[in-house]
Motif scaffolding. Structure first.
Motif, short mmCIF file in Angstrom:
data_model
loop_
_atom_site.label_atom_id
_atom_site.label_comp_id
_atom_site.label_asym_id
_atom_site.label_seq_id
_atom_site.Cartn_x
_atom_site.Cartn_y
_atom_site.Cartn_z
N SER B 13 0.81 -1.22 0.00
CA SER B 13 0.00 0.00 0.00
C SER B 13 0.85 1.28 0.00
O SER B 13 0.32 2.38 -0.08
CB SER B 13 -0.94 0.00 1.20
OG SER B 13 -0.22 -0.18 2.40
N PHE B 14 2.18 1.13 0.07
CA PHE B 14 3.06 2.30 0.06
C PHE B 14 3.50 2.59 -1.38
O PHE B 14 4.66 2.40 -1.74
CB PHE B 14 4.27 2.09 0.98
CG PHE B 14 3.91 2.21 2.43
CD1 PHE B 14 3.47 1.10 3.14
CD2 PHE B 14 3.99 3.43 3.09
CE1 PHE B 14 3.10 1.21 4.49
CE2 PHE B 14 3.64 3.55 4.43
CZ PHE B 14 3.19 2.44 5.12
N VAL B 15 2.56 3.07 -2.18
CA VAL B 15 2.86 3.29 -3.59
C VAL B 15 3.82 4.47 -3.75
O VAL B 15 4.75 4.41 -4.55
CB VAL B 15 1.56 3.49 -4.40
CG1 VAL B 15 0.71 4.59 -3.81
CG2 VAL B 15 1.86 3.73 -5.85
N ASP B 16 3.63 5.52 -2.94
CA ASP B 16 4.49 6.70 -3.07
C ASP B 16 5.79 6.50 -2.28
O ASP B 16 5.80 5.79 -1.28
CB ASP B 16 3.77 7.94 -2.55
CG ASP B 16 2.54 8.27 -3.38
OD1 ASP B 16 1.54 8.76 -2.81
OD2 ASP B 16 2.57 8.01 -4.61
N THR B 18 8.45 6.52 0.37
CA THR B 18 8.28 6.70 1.81
C THR B 18 9.61 6.46 2.49
O THR B 18 10.38 5.58 2.10
CB THR B 18 7.25 5.69 2.34
OG1 THR B 18 6.01 5.89 1.67
CG2 THR B 18 7.05 5.84 3.84
N GLU B 19 9.89 7.28 3.52
CA GLU B 19 11.12 7.13 4.30
C GLU B 19 10.78 6.93 5.76
O GLU B 19 10.00 7.71 6.33
CB GLU B 19 11.93 8.43 4.20
CG GLU B 19 13.20 8.32 3.42
CD GLU B 19 13.94 9.64 3.43
OE1 GLU B 19 14.15 10.18 2.34
OE2 GLU B 19 14.28 10.12 4.54
N LEU B 20 11.37 5.91 6.38
CA LEU B 20 11.19 5.67 7.80
C LEU B 20 12.56 5.78 8.46
O LEU B 20 13.46 4.98 8.16
CB LEU B 20 10.59 4.28 8.04
CG LEU B 20 10.60 3.75 9.48
CD1 LEU B 20 9.60 4.51 10.33
CD2 LEU B 20 10.27 2.27 9.50
N ASP B 21 12.75 6.76 9.33
CA ASP B 21 14.02 6.88 10.07
C ASP B 21 14.01 5.95 11.27
O ASP B 21 12.99 5.85 11.97
CB ASP B 21 14.23 8.32 10.55
CG ASP B 21 14.55 9.24 9.38
OD1 ASP B 21 14.06 10.39 9.39
OD2 ASP B 21 15.25 8.81 8.45
N ILE B 22 15.14 5.29 11.50
CA ILE B 22 15.25 4.40 12.66
C ILE B 22 16.30 4.98 13.60
O ILE B 22 17.50 4.84 13.38
CB ILE B 22 15.61 2.97 12.24
CG1 ILE B 22 14.56 2.43 11.26
CG2 ILE B 22 15.70 2.06 13.47
CD1 ILE B 22 14.88 1.07 10.71
N GLY B 36 -1.56 -0.06 7.02
CA GLY B 36 -0.26 -0.35 6.42
C GLY B 36 0.89 -0.59 7.38
O GLY B 36 2.03 -0.72 6.94
N LYS B 37 0.63 -0.71 8.68
CA LYS B 37 1.73 -0.88 9.65
C LYS B 37 2.52 -2.16 9.39
O LYS B 37 3.76 -2.14 9.32
CB LYS B 37 1.18 -0.91 11.08
CG LYS B 37 0.26 0.27 11.43
CD LYS B 37 -0.27 0.20 12.85
CE LYS B 37 -1.22 -0.97 13.10
NZ LYS B 37 -2.47 -0.86 12.30
N ILE B 40 4.88 -2.14 6.35
CA ILE B 40 6.23 -1.57 6.52
C ILE B 40 7.19 -2.63 7.05
O ILE B 40 8.32 -2.77 6.58
CB ILE B 40 6.21 -0.39 7.50
CG1 ILE B 40 5.37 0.75 6.96
CG2 ILE B 40 7.63 0.09 7.78
CD1 ILE B 40 5.32 1.93 7.89
N LEU B 41 6.73 -3.37 8.07
CA LEU B 41 7.60 -4.38 8.64
C LEU B 41 7.91 -5.47 7.62
O LEU B 41 9.03 -5.99 7.54
CB LEU B 41 6.96 -4.99 9.89
CG LEU B 41 6.49 -3.99 10.96
CD1 LEU B 41 6.17 -4.71 12.25
CD2 LEU B 41 7.48 -2.89 11.20
N ILE B 44 10.71 -4.53 5.30
CA ILE B 44 12.05 -4.74 5.87
C ILE B 44 12.45 -6.21 5.73
O ILE B 44 13.56 -6.53 5.28
CB ILE B 44 12.08 -4.29 7.35
CG1 ILE B 44 11.85 -2.78 7.44
CG2 ILE B 44 13.39 -4.69 8.02
CD1 ILE B 44 11.66 -2.25 8.86
#
Ligand SMILES: Nc1ncnc2c1ncn2[C@@H]1O[C@H](COP(=O)(O)OP(=O)(O)OP(=O)(O)O)[C@@H](O)[C@H]1O
Ligand SMILES: Nc1ncnc2c1ncn2[C@@H]1O[C@H](COP(=O)(O)OP(=O)(O)OP(=O)(O)O)[C@@H](O)[C@H]1O
Ligand SMILES: [Mg+2]
Ligand SMILES: [Mg+2]
Lengths: 162, 168, 162, 168
Positions: B13-16, B18-22, B36-37, B40-41, B44
């Protein structure tokens, strides 16, 4: 093969006993190999006694107690070889507030001891409140996910809109 | 070595882009059902070299590519990158010269995945071994997917013993 | 045997379509028999499209979406032969607040339509608030359960003490 | 016919006599993990004639008897009663003469269960059929145990079809 599995069993069992007590705020538990002389084909039995309760096999515990015990087992294995990252998807779902509180304390302690970075998906208000930072995931446009940094109040509102 | 960022485009569902900082410590991910949680996992785990589509709730690996909505057409490419910081210089020998290590997996519809490590083509096996050397990986104990706790509880004792083998 | 199963399949499918829409506040879903010409040995497939999303097999939905869809299926079968009692043990655990809200509305409606009495175990604050009355279960003496009538504020406190 | 009350003694963690009133509408049951909520629901299923100890998280049926704590000795008897109101006179013929129908199941350690319907000895089968005639029962769709939703989601399509058979 056999020696290594027995050795790691002992290490994991040691971690498991102490993690169980930290997650439950007391009580005792241990692991046993169903076939100690054939560890490579053995089963892994979990015996647990939550505070004030008799020692029982995992299957007799409540839903939340079983989940908490399984979390202790997972982290016991994890601590034998801690990774730079740990990702948890809704593991706190069946836990009540006091178990969630101890779960969050454990995760904070592990992060401090090992330097592991945690990514924790949750619906629990208490867990959200214990995080160092929060990302919200939304579908403002239907079927399309967006990621956004949120503070705690926005996160609490976000649990509700769908 | 530390995980610092994940980027994803066209993944479920993340078509655009996306950046996730860790960042250090505890990062929470929240939102309503179906937003969509878990996706994301899964991104990874997929980038770490997960080879089984069923482990990612799909029928085939193309199922991770954005499949379209009533307002947007399906995509044909999905790409996920994991950025690792190596200033401590404790990475596996093959990549230890770099201060930053970027692992990228990209899939094109009907034509399979390919991997890059710092822009060098790599095989799935190389990527899986890299993350294994960091004590992690798609199937590692520290990556707890939704329902894994219930599976451990329900597992036959012999299945459960396999958890130990990760520690051995 | 075969005729009856096909007939009840149609009835259940009818209930399921409307219950799905009530629980999701929209969207569409339906059941299919994998072997329509051999219903007694067939599988039961669930196709669901939450509001704004494409029609997919159950396995591709999120954890909470899967649970909500399964609840719709259970109630669809239940409504073909409503019983005087319905007992639900933490079925709302994976649901977010807006899905819990619609779940509670559905349960209220069924209770009104069929006269069924509901016994609902929950950890969800929103569900507690929608109940007609609440019982709290405590273990003030360790290992020994006690049942006590509680009001909403006492129930909310009770989620936390263990 | 309406369910009006459940009484239990010596059943799992409910060692002391306990009464649960079942009034019209929605009754909530709350409390922390492990306090006994599912135990109450299992008492109802057990009294309806559940024959499999595994369905009640036990190894043998004696596992439903209070097994003791550090301050209290184990019991040797467990008993659960379900009270049904029949003022609508729509009960199965065999019991329709009564305004109230009480089903009791009692188990004694090492010597098995026995059942009573309004103080008449009954067999497990009679009790199961009685509740089946009321469209309910330990395995019925309206009795949703903890984890049953997850089981439906995870079930193979052929297992899932068996849910329909209750409707047929
Ligand atoms: N290839 C794809 N293209 C577009 N959307 C997809 C694709 N695969 C899955 N989805 C959508 O992603 C959604 C599931 O997202 P996800 O599982 O991440 O939800 P979640 O936030 O974890 O929810 P929950 O709290 O219920 O677990 C589903 O609604 C599904 O329709
Ligand atoms: N025969 C028995 N005698 C005494 N205690 C028992 C017996 N069988 C089970 N128990 C205890 O009952 C407890 C489980 O209760 P139960 O499953 O009802 O909890 P719960 O309230 O549903 O919790 P959760 O919210 O975690 O699902 C366990 O701690 C177990 O030790
Ligand atoms: Mg999820
Ligand atoms: Mg329970």
């Amino acid at each position: 093969g056999r020696e290594r599995l027995l050795a790691s069993f002992e290490t994991v069992n040691g971690h498991f006993r102490s993690l169980f007590a930290r997650l439950y705020g007391g009580g005792r538990a241990h692991l046993t190999l169903t076939e100690a002389d054939d560890p490579l084909n053995s089963g892994l039995e979990i015996m647990a006694s939550p505070p004030g309760k008799r020692l029982q096999s995992l299957s007799l515990l409540s839903g939340g107690e079983q989940a908490l015990t399984a979390i202790a087992l997972l982290f016991a294995v994890f601590l034998t070889n801690p990774a730079p990252i740990c990702i948890l998807d809704e593991v706190d779902a069946p836990l009540d507030d006091s178990n969630v509180d101890r779960f969050c304390t454990l995760v904070e302690d592990i992060a401090e001891e090992t330097g592991t970075r945690f990514l924790i998906v949750t619906h629990h208000r208490l867990t959200m409140a214990r995080m160092d930072r929060l990302y919200g995931v939304t579908m403002a446009e239907r079927g399309v996910s967006q990621l956004v940094s949120v503070d705690l109040r926005a996160a609490e509102a976000m649990r509700e809109t769908a | 070595v530390q995980f610092t960022r994940v980027r994803l485009t066209g993944f479920k569902s993340f078509v655009d882009p996306t950046e996730l900082d860790i960042a250090p410590g505890l990062t929470g991910v929240v939102g309503p059902n179906g937003c969509g949680k878990s996706n994301i996992l899964e991104a990874i785990r997929w980038c770490m070299g997960e080879g089984s589509a069923r482990q990612l709730r799909g029928g085939g690996m193309d199922d991770v590519i954005f499949s379209g909505t009533s307002d947007r057409p399906a995509r044909n490419i999905a790409e996920v990158s994991i950025e690792l910081d190596n200033h401590q210089k404790d990475a596996p020998t093959a990549v230890n010269e770099f201060d930053q290590i970027t692992v990228t997996r990209r899939i094109e519809r009907d034509s399979g995945s390919n991997y890059k490590v710092n822009n060098q083509d790599a095989r799935a096996r190389d990527v899986q071994l890299l993350f294994a050397d960091l004590q992690t990986g798609a199937r590692s104990t520290g990556i707890v997917s939704q329902g894994k706790i219930a599976a451990i509880v329900a597992a036959k004792t012999v299945e459960r013993r396999t958890i130990l083998e990760e520690a051995a």
